[in-house]
Design a protein around this motif. Structure first.
Motif, PDB file in Angstrom:
ATOM      1  N   ALA A  46      21.474  54.542  29.526  1.00  0.00           N
ATOM      2  CA  ALA A  46      21.504  54.240  28.087  1.00  0.00           C
ATOM      3  C   ALA A  46      22.859  53.709  27.634  1.00  0.00           C
ATOM      4  O   ALA A  46      23.292  53.958  26.516  1.00  0.00           O
ATOM      5  CB  ALA A  46      21.122  55.468  27.270  1.00  0.00           C
ATOM      6  N   GLY A  47      23.553  52.993  28.531  1.00  0.00           N
ATOM      7  CA  GLY A  47      24.836  52.401  28.184  1.00  0.00           C
ATOM      8  C   GLY A  47      26.015  53.340  28.319  1.00  0.00           C
ATOM      9  O   GLY A  47      27.142  52.957  27.970  1.00  0.00           O
ATOM     10  N   GLU A 241      13.372  49.833  25.172  1.00  0.00           N
ATOM     11  CA  GLU A 241      13.222  50.906  26.170  1.00  0.00           C
ATOM     12  C   GLU A 241      14.570  51.267  26.800  1.00  0.00           C
ATOM     13  O   GLU A 241      14.826  52.431  27.122  1.00  0.00           O
ATOM     14  CB  GLU A 241      12.243  50.453  27.252  1.00  0.00           C
ATOM     15  N   LEU A 242      15.440  50.263  26.960  1.00  0.00           N
ATOM     16  CA  LEU A 242      16.763  50.511  27.545  1.00  0.00           C
ATOM     17  C   LEU A 242      17.737  51.099  26.526  1.00  0.00           C
ATOM     18  O   LEU A 242      18.663  51.826  26.900  1.00  0.00           O
ATOM     19  CB  LEU A 242      17.337  49.201  28.099  1.00  0.00           C
ATOM     20  N   PHE A 243      17.534  50.787  25.247  1.00  0.00           N
ATOM     21  CA  PHE A 243      18.447  51.265  24.203  1.00  0.00           C
ATOM     22  C   PHE A 243      18.371  52.789  24.072  1.00  0.00           C
ATOM     23  O   PHE A 243      17.293  53.376  24.183  1.00  0.00           O
ATOM     24  CB  PHE A 243      18.091  50.670  22.842  1.00  0.00           C
ATOM     25  N   GLN A 253      33.613  45.533  19.091  1.00  0.00           N
ATOM     26  CA  GLN A 253      33.600  44.807  20.357  1.00  0.00           C
ATOM     27  C   GLN A 253      32.929  45.635  21.452  1.00  0.00           C
ATOM     28  O   GLN A 253      32.174  45.102  22.273  1.00  0.00           O
ATOM     29  CB  GLN A 253      35.017  44.437  20.776  1.00  0.00           C
ATOM     30  N   GLY A 254      33.197  46.942  21.466  1.00  0.00           N
ATOM     31  CA  GLY A 254      32.542  47.808  22.436  1.00  0.00           C
ATOM     32  C   GLY A 254      31.039  47.875  22.218  1.00  0.00           C
ATOM     33  O   GLY A 254      30.260  47.903  23.175  1.00  0.00           O
ATOM     34  N   PHE A 255      30.624  47.879  20.960  1.00  0.00           N
ATOM     35  CA  PHE A 255      29.190  47.869  20.628  1.00  0.00           C
ATOM     36  C   PHE A 255      28.535  46.594  21.151  1.00  0.00           C
ATOM     37  O   PHE A 255      27.470  46.634  21.765  1.00  0.00           O
ATOM     38  CB  PHE A 255      29.036  47.975  19.108  1.00  0.00           C
ATOM     39  N   VAL A 256      29.194  45.459  20.920  1.00  0.00           N
ATOM     40  CA  VAL A 256      28.658  44.168  21.373  1.00  0.00           C
ATOM     41  C   VAL A 256      28.567  44.131  22.894  1.00  0.00           C
ATOM     42  O   VAL A 256      27.577  43.637  23.463  1.00  0.00           O
ATOM     43  CB  VAL A 256      29.538  43.016  20.842  1.00  0.00           C
ATOM     44  N   LEU A 257      29.579  44.658  23.583  1.00  0.00           N
ATOM     45  CA  LEU A 257      29.560  44.683  25.045  1.00  0.00           C
ATOM     46  C   LEU A 257      28.386  45.505  25.574  1.00  0.00           C
ATOM     47  O   LEU A 257      27.758  45.135  26.571  1.00  0.00           O
ATOM     48  CB  LEU A 257      30.871  45.250  25.579  1.00  0.00           C
ATOM     49  N   LYS A 258      28.076  46.605  24.908  1.00  0.00           N
ATOM     50  CA  LYS A 258      26.944  47.420  25.343  1.00  0.00           C
ATOM     51  C   LYS A 258      25.623  46.671  25.139  1.00  0.00           C
ATOM     52  O   LYS A 258      24.717  46.746  25.974  1.00  0.00           O
ATOM     53  CB  LYS A 258      26.938  48.760  24.606  1.00  0.00           C
ATOM     54  N   VAL A 259      25.526  45.937  24.039  1.00  0.00           N
ATOM     55  CA  VAL A 259      24.310  45.136  23.803  1.00  0.00           C
ATOM     56  C   VAL A 259      24.154  44.078  24.896  1.00  0.00           C
ATOM     57  O   VAL A 259      23.063  43.881  25.442  1.00  0.00           O
ATOM     58  CB  VAL A 259      24.360  44.486  22.409  1.00  0.00           C
ATOM     59  N   TRP A 260      25.251  43.378  25.226  1.00  0.00           N
ATOM     60  CA  TRP A 260      25.208  42.412  26.319  1.00  0.00           C
ATOM     61  C   TRP A 260      24.784  43.085  27.630  1.00  0.00           C
ATOM     62  O   TRP A 260      24.065  42.501  28.445  1.00  0.00           O
ATOM     63  CB  TRP A 260      26.575  41.757  26.488  1.00  0.00           C
ATOM     64  N   GLY A 261      25.243  44.319  27.841  1.00  0.00           N
ATOM     65  CA  GLY A 261      24.870  45.042  29.057  1.00  0.00           C
ATOM     66  C   GLY A 261      23.370  45.262  29.150  1.00  0.00           C
ATOM     67  O   GLY A 261      22.772  45.101  30.222  1.00  0.00           O
TER      68      GLY A 261
END
Length: 275
Positions: A46-47, A241-243, A253-261
């Protein structure tokens, strides 16, 4: 899961070499390992990066696993490579699988509950206040614009503040699609000028679901557009399902990186299923 991780590592390593990336000689962890661990976190935890690092160390996936703080710094330093990797991996997918048409849609990404919006530190401005017409509700966060193929590969991504109109995503996305492609969109992307410009300049046909009083309403075309867009619901469900219930991050920026992940985790899961 380990097969998906192996596929991700091999492909990312090759793509970084193609882009000309070179690791610092003193670095114990190559960039390809850092990005693979990032995808592993999105795929199975879940990131949560810390959990992915512990799992990789216990399983002996790589020779050296960095500490959580060092991993975070390395990941942020590689952020500018991530959109380039998506573009190159799209080319790989199109060589492995035939694509008939593309679908464009948006997905709301709340950064906090609505009641906390006035004191949200992650995204404090009112521009992050968005509206979901299908649910008739507001959210506070980002809007994810996705271009995916009819076989569920996410090929282009754009993140905008929640108040951004859907049609603006149509203007800002590169839309690097093959000549003669069909792009399925919903009512929020109605713009006759953009539709004509895409057809004339790029040869891209925009198939939109239109309102009944639209000047270009065509019943057979509406049926084709409605059926063609259904695949985006499967892509949205796979991402959701992954979220986790709430994507945790201390900076935007960390939030955006997790979304890209999560996006890369979905794509590499699709790649692993056909390799």
């Amino acid at each position: 899961m380990n097969w998906t991780v192996l596929v991700a590592f091999c492909i990312i390593d090759d793509l970084l070499k193609t882009l000309g990336h070179k690791d610092d000689p003193q670095s114990k962890t190559p960039a390809s390992v850092v990005l693979t661990l990032w995808i592993l976190a999105a795929l199975a935890f879940a990131g949560k990066h810390k959990h992915a690092l512990i799992y990789a160390k216990e399983q002996g996936l790589f020779s050296y696993i960095p500490s959580p703080s060092r991993f975070s710094r390395r990941l942020h330093s590689l952020a500018h490579w991530i959109p380039l990797l998506l573009s190159l991996s799209k080319t790989l997918w199109e060589q492995l699988s035939s694509v008939e048409h593309y679908i464009l849609d948006t997905l709301p990404l709340p950064v906090c509950e609505n009641i906390r919006a006035p004191r949200c530190r992650l995204a404090p401005a009112r521009v992050y206040r968005g509206y979901i017409p299908s649910k008739r509700s507001y959210f506070h966060g980002l809007k994810l614009h996705l271009v995916c193929t009819d076989n569920q590969w996410i090929s282009e991504v754009l993140l905008t503040p929640g108040a951004t109109a859907d049609v603006e995503g149509l203007y800002r996305l590169p839309l690097d699609l093959p000549q003669g492609s069909e792009l399925y969109v919903d009512r929020g992307y109605t713009d006759y000028q953009a539709e004509d410009d895409l057809a004339m300049a790029e040869g891209i046909r925009l198939r939109a679901i239109r309102k009944g009083n639209s000047k270009r309403y065509h019943p057979p075309g509406q049926f084709i557009a409605t059926v063609g867009r259904k695949i985006i619901e499967s892509v949205g469900a796979a991402l959701t399902e992954l979220f986790p219930k709430r994507i945790h991050a201390t900076t935007l920026q960390g939030f955006v990186l997790k979304v890209w992940g999560f996006i890369f985790a979905h794509n590499f899961r699709r790649l692993a299923s056909i390799l």
